[in-house]
Scaffold this motif. Sequence first.
Motif, short mmCIF file in Angstrom:
data_model
loop_
_atom_site.label_atom_id
_atom_site.label_comp_id
_atom_site.label_asym_id
_atom_site.label_seq_id
_atom_site.Cartn_x
_atom_site.Cartn_y
_atom_site.Cartn_z
N SER A 83 -30.14 18.86 69.98
CA SER A 83 -28.68 19.25 70.20
C SER A 83 -27.85 17.84 69.96
O SER A 83 -27.81 17.40 68.97
N MET A 84 -27.42 17.32 70.93
CA MET A 84 -26.48 16.17 70.78
C MET A 84 -27.43 15.09 70.40
O MET A 84 -26.87 13.94 69.62
N GLY A 85 -28.68 14.81 70.63
CA GLY A 85 -29.56 13.80 70.08
C GLY A 85 -29.78 14.00 68.84
O GLY A 85 -29.94 13.03 68.03
N GLY A 86 -29.53 15.15 67.92
CA GLY A 86 -29.46 15.33 66.59
C GLY A 86 -28.30 14.53 65.73
O GLY A 86 -28.42 13.81 64.76
N MET A 87 -27.15 14.58 66.66
CA MET A 87 -25.88 13.74 66.11
C MET A 87 -26.21 12.12 66.08
O MET A 87 -26.01 11.63 65.21
N LEU A 88 -26.96 11.84 67.23
CA LEU A 88 -27.29 10.52 67.47
C LEU A 88 -28.36 10.16 66.20
O LEU A 88 -28.30 8.89 65.65
N ALA A 89 -29.44 10.95 65.87
CA ALA A 89 -30.14 10.81 65.09
C ALA A 89 -29.73 10.57 63.78
O ALA A 89 -29.87 9.69 62.76
N LEU A 90 -28.70 11.67 63.29
CA LEU A 90 -28.19 11.52 62.07
C LEU A 90 -27.04 10.30 61.96
O LEU A 90 -27.28 9.65 60.60
N PRO A 186 -20.08 14.24 60.67
CA PRO A 186 -20.93 13.34 59.84
C PRO A 186 -19.96 13.26 58.62
O PRO A 186 -19.41 14.22 57.99
N VAL A 187 -19.99 12.17 58.21
CA VAL A 187 -19.28 11.73 56.76
C VAL A 187 -19.97 11.13 55.71
O VAL A 187 -19.66 11.23 54.61
N THR A 188 -21.46 10.73 55.82
CA THR A 188 -22.12 10.30 54.79
C THR A 188 -23.52 11.04 54.90
O THR A 188 -23.99 11.13 56.32
N LYS A 189 -24.24 11.36 54.19
CA LYS A 189 -25.40 11.87 54.16
C LYS A 189 -26.35 11.34 54.46
O LYS A 189 -26.60 9.99 53.84
N ALA A 190 -27.58 11.53 55.05
CA ALA A 190 -28.71 10.81 55.13
C ALA A 190 -29.44 10.86 53.85
O ALA A 190 -29.59 11.70 53.25
N GLN A 191 -30.28 9.75 53.76
CA GLN A 191 -30.94 9.52 52.48
C GLN A 191 -32.44 9.82 52.68
O GLN A 191 -33.09 9.97 51.60
N CYS A 192 -32.98 10.11 53.82
CA CYS A 192 -34.13 10.41 53.99
C CYS A 192 -34.60 11.83 54.06
O CYS A 192 -33.51 12.82 54.05
#
Length: 257
Positions: A83-90, A186-192
């Motif tokens: 949930s919100m933790g996913g936003m923090l992780a991203l 999100p404005v930038t994609k994760a590279q992992c």
Amino acid sequence: MAAEVVLLLRGLVREKRHWLNFPSQVAQQLNVPVLTLDVPGCGALCQQPSPLSIQQMRQQLQQQFGLQFPQHRHARLHLCAISMGGMLALDWAVAAPAQVASLVLINSSSALSPFWHRLRPAQYFTLLRCMLSRQPEQREALIWQLTSNQPLQPEVIQQWVHIACESPVSAANAARQLWAAARFRPVTKAQCPVLVLASQADRLVDWQCSERLARWLNAEVRLHSEAGHDLPLDDPHWLLAQLKLFYSKVKCGLPAI
């Protein structure tokens, strides 16, 4: 090679104890350290004000990680969050790409999706009752109704009530977290490597939020047909199987399949 660690992050107004025994199950299956943190305003940090943005919240989590786990300062982090933790992780993965090795996002959302998908209108009244309730037993039972599709488990409710009484989340902090989560885009994609997991029977957040996020991230998405929003509670065995498969592919503690 740097050591590898799985870090679990919970969601809105929830704390690390709400994982119940899931962290120990992950640690046993993967044979890697599994750590947890509390968001300011929850758990051991319930007296602190919650930041008003996901970015500020993530910055505080990073500081906590360095202070609480100095032995893992140089570890590669596999962030698993709900949930919100996913936003923090991203946000963490984007801010510290050299530190974050992978992401697992569970029933998360973002402003990429319309607000009526991020919080189903049918649950507005129940959510309001939950926020206004002064009785921990009633409030936690309502949270169960919002987040789980399983028959109510009195022993779990009692654990939740104990947590709520010991480390209460103030209405102000709940509102601050809701505000931060609502504005996250999100404005930038994760590279992992990223895995997105979603519950199609989630009554709180439409699973299409996860699908849209996965599409934007070019990530794999896997769906559970029956679980509610709190997937680790409703079907921890299915979730653990997905983690084992994913982490074996990214070489987290397990040999590649």
